[in-house]
Design an enzyme around this catalytic site. Sequence first.
Site, PDB file in Angstrom:
ATOM      1  CE1 TYR A 121      -2.436   0.469  -8.088  1.00  0.00           C
ATOM      2  CE2 TYR A 121      -2.714  -0.880 -10.038  1.00  0.00           C
ATOM      3  CZ  TYR A 121      -2.010   0.073  -9.345  1.00  0.00           C
ATOM      4  OH  TYR A 121      -0.904   0.624  -9.907  1.00  0.00           O
ATOM      5  CD  GLU A 122      -1.961  -3.966  -2.661  1.00  0.00           C
ATOM      6  OE1 GLU A 122      -2.166  -4.765  -1.768  1.00  0.00           O
ATOM      7  OE2 GLU A 122      -1.520  -4.284  -3.791  1.00  0.00           O
ATOM      8  N   GLY A 123      -6.852  -2.245  -2.485  1.00  0.00           N
ATOM      9  CA  GLY A 123      -7.848  -1.744  -1.533  1.00  0.00           C
ATOM     10  C   GLY A 123      -8.305  -0.361  -1.934  1.00  0.00           C
ATOM     11  CD  GLN A 157      -6.044   1.461   1.579  1.00  0.00           C
ATOM     12  OE1 GLN A 157      -5.368   1.464   2.606  1.00  0.00           O
ATOM     13  NE2 GLN A 157      -6.039   0.445   0.731  1.00  0.00           N
ATOM     14  NE  ARG A 177      -4.104  -2.125   1.605  1.00  0.00           N
ATOM     15  CZ  ARG A 177      -5.158  -2.492   2.317  1.00  0.00           C
ATOM     16  NH1 ARG A 177      -5.302  -2.082   3.568  1.00  0.00           N
ATOM     17  NH2 ARG A 177      -6.077  -3.285   1.802  1.00  0.00           N
TER      18      ARG A 177
END
Lengths: 591, 591
Positions: free
Chosen positions: A434-436, A441, A294
Amino acid sequence: MPSYTAPTKDMQFILHDVLRITEAGIAGYADLDRDFTAAILEEAGKISTELLAPLNPVGDREGCRLENGIVYTPTGFKDAFEQMKENGWPAIDMPEEYGGQGMPYIMNTAVGEMFSAANQAFTMYQGLTHGAASAILAHGTDAQKQTWLPKMVSCEWTGTMNLTEPHCGTDLGLMRTRAEPQGDGSYRITGQKIFISAGEHDMAENIVHLVLARIPGGPEGIKGVSLFIVPKFLVNEDGSLGARNGVSCGKIEEKMGIHGNATCVMNYDAAEGYLLGEAHKGMRAMFTMMNEARLGVGMQGLAQAEIAFQNALAYAKDRLQGRDITGARNPEGPADPLIVHPDIRRNLMEQKSFTEGARAFLFWGATLIDRAHREGDAEADGLVSLLTPVIKGFLTDKGFDMTVQAQQVYGGHGYIEEWGMSQYARDARIAMIYEGANGVQALDLVGRKLAQDGGRHVMAFFEHVKTFSKENAGTEGMAEFLEPLKRASKDLQGAAMYFMQEGMKNPNAALAGSYDFMHLFGHVCLGLMWARMARASLAALASGTADPAFHQTKLATARFYMARQLPMTATHLARIQSGAEPVMALEAANF
Amino acid sequence: MPSYTAPTKDMQFILHDVLRITEAGIAGYADLDRDFTAAILEEAGKISTELLAPLNPVGDREGCRLENGIVYTPTGFKDAFEQMKENGWPAIDMPEEYGGQGMPYIMNTAVGEMFSAANQAFTMYQGLTHGAASAILAHGTDAQKQTWLPKMVSCEWTGTMNLTEPHCGTDLGLMRTRAEPQGDGSYRITGQKIFISAGEHDMAENIVHLVLARIPGGPEGIKGVSLFIVPKFLVNEDGSLGARNGVSCGKIEEKMGIHGNATCVMNYDAAEGYLLGEAHKGMRAMFTMMNEARLGVGMQGLAQAEIAFQNALAYAKDRLQGRDITGARNPEGPADPLIVHPDIRRNLMEQKSFTEGARAFLFWGATLIDRAHREGDAEADGLVSLLTPVIKGFLTDKGFDMTVQAQQVYGGHGYIEEWGMSQYARDARIAMIYEGANGVQALDLVGRKLAQDGGRHVMAFFEHVKTFSKENAGTEGMAEFLEPLKRASKDLQGAAMYFMQEGMKNPNAALAGSYDFMHLFGHVCLGLMWARMARASLAALASGTADPAFHQTKLATARFYMARQLPMTATHLARIQSGAEPVMALEAANF
């Protein structure tokens, strides 16, 4: 037409004047003196400017193409990847025993910003390999490490992360891909994964997929998910490549941006795979890499903002249009450059104060990761866990906004692909997802990290701000930076307090304000960074620096952030304190 | 996959409950009763949903192509254009004597929002024709009107606006295109124009270009610019088409969005042209259309936000992911729909409160234009001149932001072109740039409109807010809407006051805050609109409406705007009051 210049001077300032890394007491940091980091950064900058940046529009224009199961990357990518491998860039922070250079993560972050700014789509191939290798490093058996790491560290084999399925993204508990044990310790993986970056391509002889799947008979939901190593080609005992495994790319997606990176639908058809870490503990294995991954995405937000800003600034200095209202600045020419106009400056100062502040924030985060990993420092680990969703969410939201603002400086030319500004915005857009996704978040921040370990980490953050303020209260010239920082930090405390009080009664009161809280926190962090940079520049000026203009510019930029950006915390607080009711009032049917 | 449903119910509410158009005392408005406007809106909605929306992704995918000087529009555009013409949609507000339907501009605005939402790139062909026809209507001789208008009103011939040249956009004084008088009253136009929307295409038998050019010997700079009619084909005495004129499309641009609209480089090579209006007064001729054109672009911001919101909402109701933290809402299913999550609602409420507020603001602006044009009302003309840069700048900035937020609801799917959300953001992006980039709108607002006629128009605006507040102070249920509106309006007054005081000493003090002022003003206008809508809904509820859910929803959405969006005015004011220094401190070389 667009260009990229590595911001080595600014990076050196952050590393040495602000973070004082050689004195940080972190293993390996003592070696990172000015000359050493300068050499690394200049070399990385050179390859970014000369090799990667020119391929960026090529990748955007050509994209990837799938033919008979093979994915072809854009012209020039393969050669460039060879050069990156030869120079060892993909793994400068990987352990030396597997062929890495063993440098701290902070250096990977610094050069990573350059590579990503110059060519995000390209850099993702090595970035994902780095992530997958980190997972094997953290959770693999010795045999697994020996089999996979040397080739992945060198990027002869690349890596991927396979989480998402068509019907489940954030909610991985819904996952259907299954892994049947074969009795010999291996598994057969069957299912479909989507949005797999670098899932298939022509730049590596093998691709090592890390795949989340369910072992039949395991617990329901997210607690029954395990992580598997599934190579494209099986590997023989002697390390040579064996048979093609039952994994293939079914489709590549047409996307808004990052066209140079192949986003694949991956089909697993009884593919041979090997359990990584413990059965049913796949999410835990994923989460250990999450902070780093992240942070890497937050970096992408900054990186695209940086290259967009550089080009907007060049255009603003070059393009003649209109006259300075206070008197012509270019009286011999037909008009003055755009940069004379106050609103163009407002726009450029927002970009500049963001990118420099964000870089300091990101680098600080990277030192916390090094401190956690290299020193086993639980406090640093807790603090960076807290800050990670802020770095990811705030830096990618604002990074995207800044690319849009940079595009605006170009007027109509900003909308024409030929000029390059559109690509920065289109590429930056994915980092918010992406990546959450950034809403996730914010949920992670407010729903989990804030109260983690009894709220100790957020208290540590406030303590950090307080200590810094106290220590510098007597420093001449610091008051103008400390006062706004204190006010902003008080807004953040007020919001945290509100969540603690109201969230007990109604969790929606906290979650309805989560996104504002993430941004409020981001502003306080950038405020803190600007105060720290101001202090460093005041010290440099007091000691008779050879480059007073650089430090005066830092002070002016810090003033801008304090005056023009930090007031945003009050609005975020007001929104948060309005609570859940305005947000949750409607029935879904009445929207 | 994406769809569009015309917001006729909301439009009817604004027209009849909020603006009470039939009682407005504007010529032609008495005919616009509920049944009449319903019939128009439903018919326009039908064609938008069934004809235009399905062609939107086609246009995006195919784009336009230039072959041997001919520009081919995407598949289906030509047929759709025929249908629009047959139904008379392009000119419902044009005078009946030229074949229009003579309706007020408000109706053109309402149906225009639908067409633009369903297919912005397509709708621009008729929108530009409308603009060019309006210019001829306002400034043409009777002979010119007879020659050009009937065919343009019917869209048999389309129109364009040619302002920008490669080296000059905003600063039109730098223009080089020249017009040589031929002695017979005609001119020969030579030069190159860029960014010409609909400059060349295959949907009309002739294209009527309005071209800004310089007559040799005229004044320097912007005061020596004249406007010319330059047709693609010359027109014979009898109205038939004659020889091809010396104008051609040299290139079409690859853009970030609106691919279905041909953005052309137009080359004029001694093309025959006819002066429109007075020599050297070309800018004045342009400016008379500017309010309308800019309102139309503001509308595009709203329109893309509307269609993006509709699709995000549908996705949020449909996509199952995670559980409501306060208890499962879909216990039989594998997960709850996205819309249960507070941050998804926060996002959707921001979109909803923007689009509905913006629509009311836009429609109010359109009634002011009708009042100015149809009643010759100078006050209305002054007020709409003041509000025009706010409508254009605020609605397109926020409209774009909302398309980005809508895209975010889709997670990874939002980034994949197939799902359609990317196009809304890419198409919406242009509206922040063309028809005067938004920074130029802010400059127009603060540098010109605010002080125009001794500041009378901004005073009239404040008076309008005050009167509304006073008149409704005693209405039960209004206090919660009036209080935040008053606070926000006070912030706007504070900003205007600051500009008056500081701007005298240093114009940069005002201009450095111009962008924030434009947004501050926008929030106050939307706050006013929400207060007016709340009043209308309270009245409907009090009188026992048959649709209480609709009006309760309006009140809840108004509350959201007041609680969550209006607090932004305080931050804008703080930024403005920080003055010029933080923005202007750096030398250009030190950026």
